[in-house]
Write a protein that holds these residues in place. Sequence first.
Motif, PDB file in Angstrom:
ATOM      1  N   ASP A 231       4.741   1.363  14.519  1.00 15.96           N
ATOM      2  CA  ASP A 231       6.255   1.284  14.957  1.00 15.96           C
ATOM      3  C   ASP A 231       6.157   1.325  16.689  1.00 15.96           C
ATOM      4  O   ASP A 231       6.396   0.676  17.550  1.00 15.96           O
ATOM      5  CB  ASP A 231       7.260   2.231  14.542  1.00 15.96           C
ATOM      6  CG  ASP A 231       7.588   1.662  13.067  1.00 15.96           C
ATOM      7  OD1 ASP A 231       7.190   0.457  12.635  1.00 15.96           O
ATOM      8  OD2 ASP A 231       8.377   2.388  12.398  1.00 15.96           O
ATOM      9  N   VAL A 232       5.466   2.709  16.695  1.00 18.13           N
ATOM     10  CA  VAL A 232       5.204   3.073  18.303  1.00 18.13           C
ATOM     11  C   VAL A 232       4.556   1.965  19.087  1.00 18.13           C
ATOM     12  O   VAL A 232       5.163   1.584  20.090  1.00 18.13           O
ATOM     13  CB  VAL A 232       4.674   4.392  18.372  1.00 18.13           C
ATOM     14  CG1 VAL A 232       4.289   4.816  19.548  1.00 18.13           C
ATOM     15  CG2 VAL A 232       5.118   5.727  17.666  1.00 18.13           C
TER      16      VAL A 232
ATOM     17  N   PHE B  99      -6.251  -3.408   6.968  1.00 18.70           N
ATOM     18  CA  PHE B  99      -7.499  -3.131   7.566  1.00 18.70           C
ATOM     19  C   PHE B  99      -7.699  -1.817   7.624  1.00 18.70           C
ATOM     20  O   PHE B  99      -8.900  -1.135   7.473  1.00 18.70           O
ATOM     21  CB  PHE B  99      -7.293  -3.594   9.007  1.00 18.70           C
ATOM     22  CG  PHE B  99      -8.678  -3.046   9.841  1.00 18.70           C
ATOM     23  CD1 PHE B  99      -9.711  -3.820   9.897  1.00 18.70           C
ATOM     24  CD2 PHE B  99      -8.494  -1.911  10.605  1.00 18.70           C
ATOM     25  CE1 PHE B  99     -10.791  -3.747  10.447  1.00 18.70           C
ATOM     26  CE2 PHE B  99      -9.534  -1.682  11.521  1.00 18.70           C
ATOM     27  CZ  PHE B  99     -10.742  -2.436  11.626  1.00 18.70           C
ATOM     28  N   ILE B 100      -6.780  -0.812   7.833  1.00 17.34           N
ATOM     29  CA  ILE B 100      -6.917   0.744   7.654  1.00 17.34           C
ATOM     30  C   ILE B 100      -7.130   1.106   6.347  1.00 17.34           C
ATOM     31  O   ILE B 100      -8.184   1.563   6.172  1.00 17.34           O
ATOM     32  CB  ILE B 100      -5.636   1.438   8.026  1.00 17.34           C
ATOM     33  CG1 ILE B 100      -5.142   1.029   9.451  1.00 17.34           C
ATOM     34  CG2 ILE B 100      -5.628   2.812   7.783  1.00 17.34           C
ATOM     35  CD1 ILE B 100      -3.846   1.654   9.925  1.00 17.34           C
ATOM     36  N   ARG B 101      -6.506   0.640   5.274  1.00 19.09           N
ATOM     37  CA  ARG B 101      -6.919   0.718   3.910  1.00 19.09           C
ATOM     38  C   ARG B 101      -8.348   0.489   3.697  1.00 19.09           C
ATOM     39  O   ARG B 101      -9.169   1.249   3.057  1.00 19.09           O
ATOM     40  CB  ARG B 101      -5.944   0.032   2.967  1.00 19.09           C
ATOM     41  CG  ARG B 101      -6.071   0.606   1.407  1.00 19.09           C
ATOM     42  CD  ARG B 101      -5.533  -0.468   0.508  1.00 19.09           C
ATOM     43  NE  ARG B 101      -4.303  -0.958   0.786  1.00 19.09           N
ATOM     44  CZ  ARG B 101      -3.172  -0.178   0.230  1.00 19.09           C
ATOM     45  NH1 ARG B 101      -3.549   0.856  -0.312  1.00 19.09           N
ATOM     46  NH2 ARG B 101      -2.189  -0.493   0.606  1.00 19.09           N
TER      47      ARG B 101
ATOM     48  N   LEU C  70       0.604   7.084   5.102  1.00 17.65           N
ATOM     49  CA  LEU C  70       0.998   6.043   5.251  1.00 17.65           C
ATOM     50  C   LEU C  70       2.376   5.765   6.257  1.00 17.65           C
ATOM     51  O   LEU C  70       2.505   5.158   7.024  1.00 17.65           O
ATOM     52  CB  LEU C  70       1.594   5.294   3.999  1.00 17.65           C
ATOM     53  CG  LEU C  70       1.985   3.932   3.967  1.00 17.65           C
ATOM     54  CD1 LEU C  70       0.794   2.907   4.756  1.00 17.65           C
ATOM     55  CD2 LEU C  70       2.511   3.231   2.508  1.00 17.65           C
ATOM     56  N   PRO C  71       3.063   6.855   5.791  1.00 20.40           N
ATOM     57  CA  PRO C  71       4.406   6.909   6.642  1.00 20.40           C
ATOM     58  C   PRO C  71       3.927   7.000   8.417  1.00 20.40           C
ATOM     59  O   PRO C  71       4.480   6.454   9.380  1.00 20.40           O
ATOM     60  CB  PRO C  71       5.056   8.249   6.421  1.00 20.40           C
ATOM     61  CG  PRO C  71       4.602   8.404   4.931  1.00 20.40           C
ATOM     62  CD  PRO C  71       3.367   7.802   5.008  1.00 20.40           C
ATOM     63  N   THR C  72       2.848   7.978   8.374  1.00 20.70           N
ATOM     64  CA  THR C  72       2.367   8.108   9.848  1.00 20.70           C
ATOM     65  C   THR C  72       1.691   6.921  10.407  1.00 20.70           C
ATOM     66  O   THR C  72       1.934   6.478  11.412  1.00 20.70           O
ATOM     67  CB  THR C  72       1.205   9.397   9.687  1.00 20.70           C
ATOM     68  OG1 THR C  72       1.901  10.496   9.330  1.00 20.70           O
ATOM     69  CG2 THR C  72       0.693   9.616  11.331  1.00 20.70           C
ATOM     70  N   PHE C  73       1.041   6.200   9.337  1.00 20.27           N
ATOM     71  CA  PHE C  73       0.365   5.020   9.873  1.00 20.27           C
ATOM     72  C   PHE C  73       1.559   4.046  10.235  1.00 20.27           C
ATOM     73  O   PHE C  73       1.552   3.438  11.269  1.00 20.27           O
ATOM     74  CB  PHE C  73      -0.617   4.518   8.772  1.00 20.27           C
ATOM     75  CG  PHE C  73      -1.599   5.285   8.587  1.00 20.27           C
ATOM     76  CD1 PHE C  73      -2.107   6.273   9.379  1.00 20.27           C
ATOM     77  CD2 PHE C  73      -2.347   5.167   7.257  1.00 20.27           C
ATOM     78  CE1 PHE C  73      -3.278   7.062   8.806  1.00 20.27           C
ATOM     79  CE2 PHE C  73      -3.451   5.794   7.105  1.00 20.27           C
ATOM     80  CZ  PHE C  73      -3.725   7.009   7.801  1.00 20.27           C
TER      81      PHE C  73
END
Lengths: 211, 211, 211, 211
Positions: free
Chosen positions: C195-196, C96-98, C187-190
């Motif tokens: 995760d959070v 969805f983000i992508r 991507l890592p942030t997303f």
Amino acid sequence: MLTKQELRSQETKKEIIKAAGQLFASQGFDSVTMREIAKMAGCSHTTIYIYYKDKEDLLHQLAMPPLQALNTQMESILQQIDLSPEERLRTISLEFIRFCLLHRNIYTTFIGVKASRVDLEESANGINTMRISIFNLLKKALRTCFAIENDEHLLMYSRIYFFNLHGIVNTYTHSEESIVSLMERLLPTFEESLDVLFIGISEKIKGVNKN
Amino acid sequence: MLTKQELRSQETKKEIIKAAGQLFASQGFDSVTMREIAKMAGCSHTTIYIYYKDKEDLLHQLAMPPLQALNTQMESILQQIDLSPEERLRTISLEFIRFCLLHRNIYTTFIGVKASRVDLEESANGINTMRISIFNLLKKALRTCFAIENDEHLLMYSRIYFFNLHGIVNTYTHSEESIVSLMERLLPTFEESLDVLFIGISEKIKGVNKN
Amino acid sequence: MLTKQELRSQETKKEIIKAAGQLFASQGFDSVTMREIAKMAGCSHTTIYIYYKDKEDLLHQLAMPPLQALNTQMESILQQIDLSPEERLRTISLEFIRFCLLHRNIYTTFIGVKASRVDLEESANGINTMRISIFNLLKKALRTCFAIENDEHLLMYSRIYFFNLHGIVNTYTHSEESIVSLMERLLPTFEESLDVLFIGISEKIKGVNKN
Amino acid sequence: MLTKQELRSQETKKEIIKAAGQLFASQGFDSVTMREIAKMAGCSHTTIYIYYKDKEDLLHQLAMPPLQALNTQMESILQQIDLSPEERLRTISLEFIRFCLLHRNIYTTFIGVKASRVDLEESANGINTMRISIFNLLKKALRTCFAIENDEHLLMYSRIYFFNLHGIVNTYTHSEESIVSLMERLLPTFEESLDVLFIGISEKIKGVNKN
DNA sequence: GATGAATGAGCCTTCATTCAT
DNA sequence: GATGAATGAAGGCTCATTCAT
């Protein structure tokens, strides 16, 4: 060859500039509205913007070509060595008058003093250059004709001479008469006016040189 | 006797017309806004309407008194029999020039040829009358000075003479120089210009009369 | 089979929609003019009207296909039973983000909340339906993933989850970075962000269920 | 004391800015016309120009005071040493949300990304400064709260945190609900959302620190 | 199918002028 | 008498859209 559509387009463009010229002449640049121009040109006011960038552009397009033509013509007259200096001055003077009366509209806005208004400067630049060039040609003709060496004297008699030209043009600037009829009717007066100046200036210079 | 309030009122009225005069002179009638006038006059823009009908009225009130003064002065000069006709013509000519340059602002709008714009006609009426009267005085001086009887000749030389006056005024109409400095600097030029005209016209008339 | 002319025609149509997409994306719907689109598409501005009803139609045509594709893709991901519920939610979330970042232009105008402007409603109808469908898929994945039965709780955690997705997309909606570089860089942030959320929501739900 | 007229004047001014705020919020700055604003404010469109320089000025006047107030309030909260770091972050977060929802209209145009449009830059300058300041305050609270020393980590978790705030605000930016009703209805959700983030981030940081 | 020509609606802004106080 | 408030008319300009070729 031009298509029928292109022809019509050119016509519209011409109608617009023609209307602008007439209206600027009779009411002054500021007083004329784009809608008035459009109405006289027989088109919508938005159509004007198809052919001209903005109101000022109309003025610019209106002024440059004639001014350049005049400049060129005056230069070529000054190079006709078969004419005496007096004849050359007389000829370019009459030509200048004829031009100014022919383009009364533009004259008012551009040759007329006050020409360089701040907000018009950009597009007026080319025009201002032209104007200066034209006046230099006249001054040059004057110097040659009256053989004035003293710069101060040249300045004075140039002024006096220009007063006359400006006066002539200004007097008839708002006349509605056609240029043909105007010149026909007043040419003797204009020539007489130049006569008066030639005689008067010559006499005065004689007196000056004696002292 | 005027009450203190009436005095203040008169003062305001004067401030307004003074401001209008200055602004019309420096920026031209159209470019000046009522709010600008009010600001310079130190009052609210609505106050102007208490004393003057509208913007045009300001112009009218501004133009009439000086024109009438000029007219009167010219008439009185013409009646000074201790002056020669030539001196009289010369004097009223310089007076006319001085006046026009002094009131550059009004000149532009009213004496200036274009004077009778359709939308101004009403208030211009009185002014137009004045203008005609002034030019008639000049013409009368010319006739007397050069002893021209032939009407056609009078017309021609009047025109030539006027060209010069118009030219002078028009040239300096938009100058920012003060009238004092302007006259001081250019009076010799103006006088020389009249000299040139006197000599030239006289010579031409001699020739005409001979034939 | 298509004739050569038809091919060219299809190409023009594509060029137009492509140009519109790019311009809407970089300048916003309102700021783009039809003439700009035409220029970038290499055709006359009138040509656009041959293929598209009006400016709004461009937007509509631009939005529907990608939205349908996204919808389809999300549905298929949800049916991959070889993935755990959490993996499915994570995958469609990233998808969805992508998608939203890939189609930033359309997102702004359509997925973006403000979507249903009165004057766009008509053409937005199909789009609105699509949008609702997409959000329902996300909600379904959430319910399965966190095994939330209480409707009120589902609503609350859906909101919280959506806040994050909306926030991500909105933050980068106006970035000029390419989608590739954007995803690579963030991507890592997303993923960390997801995760959070997973941890936080899980913990909270545990607590809730205990009470 | 204010005269009745002055009161009415102030009222008009307020009506105008109020109308502008509402319309900018619902339609966006560009789509709103001065005449619409005037109509909603119950005055002539020219009246607007008595109180505000131009359309952009309306935006500026609309945005600055609230932003300054928010900035001040956030600063003062950060200085309340009787609160734990977490409570401070939580408080300014909720305050930020409350503010953004209260001023939904301005948020859309200014806090919302894409804020600095070229043609608005001048008046947006002050606003942009304000915006940056506000975000720095939030970041500072985050660093203190989670005791993050690694700059890269701080950046990442700030982003994640902001995603949530942005998402919340953006979701309800176009809601027509009053701020009171909105906060009353959703405060639990917002707090839960912050809970989720606190737990999630804390857990993640623990893990990170262990490695 | 494609295009240049043309337009009406509309926007922001300014200004002279009137009205109520 | 004097003023701030308010307005209608108008101006330059842009844009989406239609029409004739």
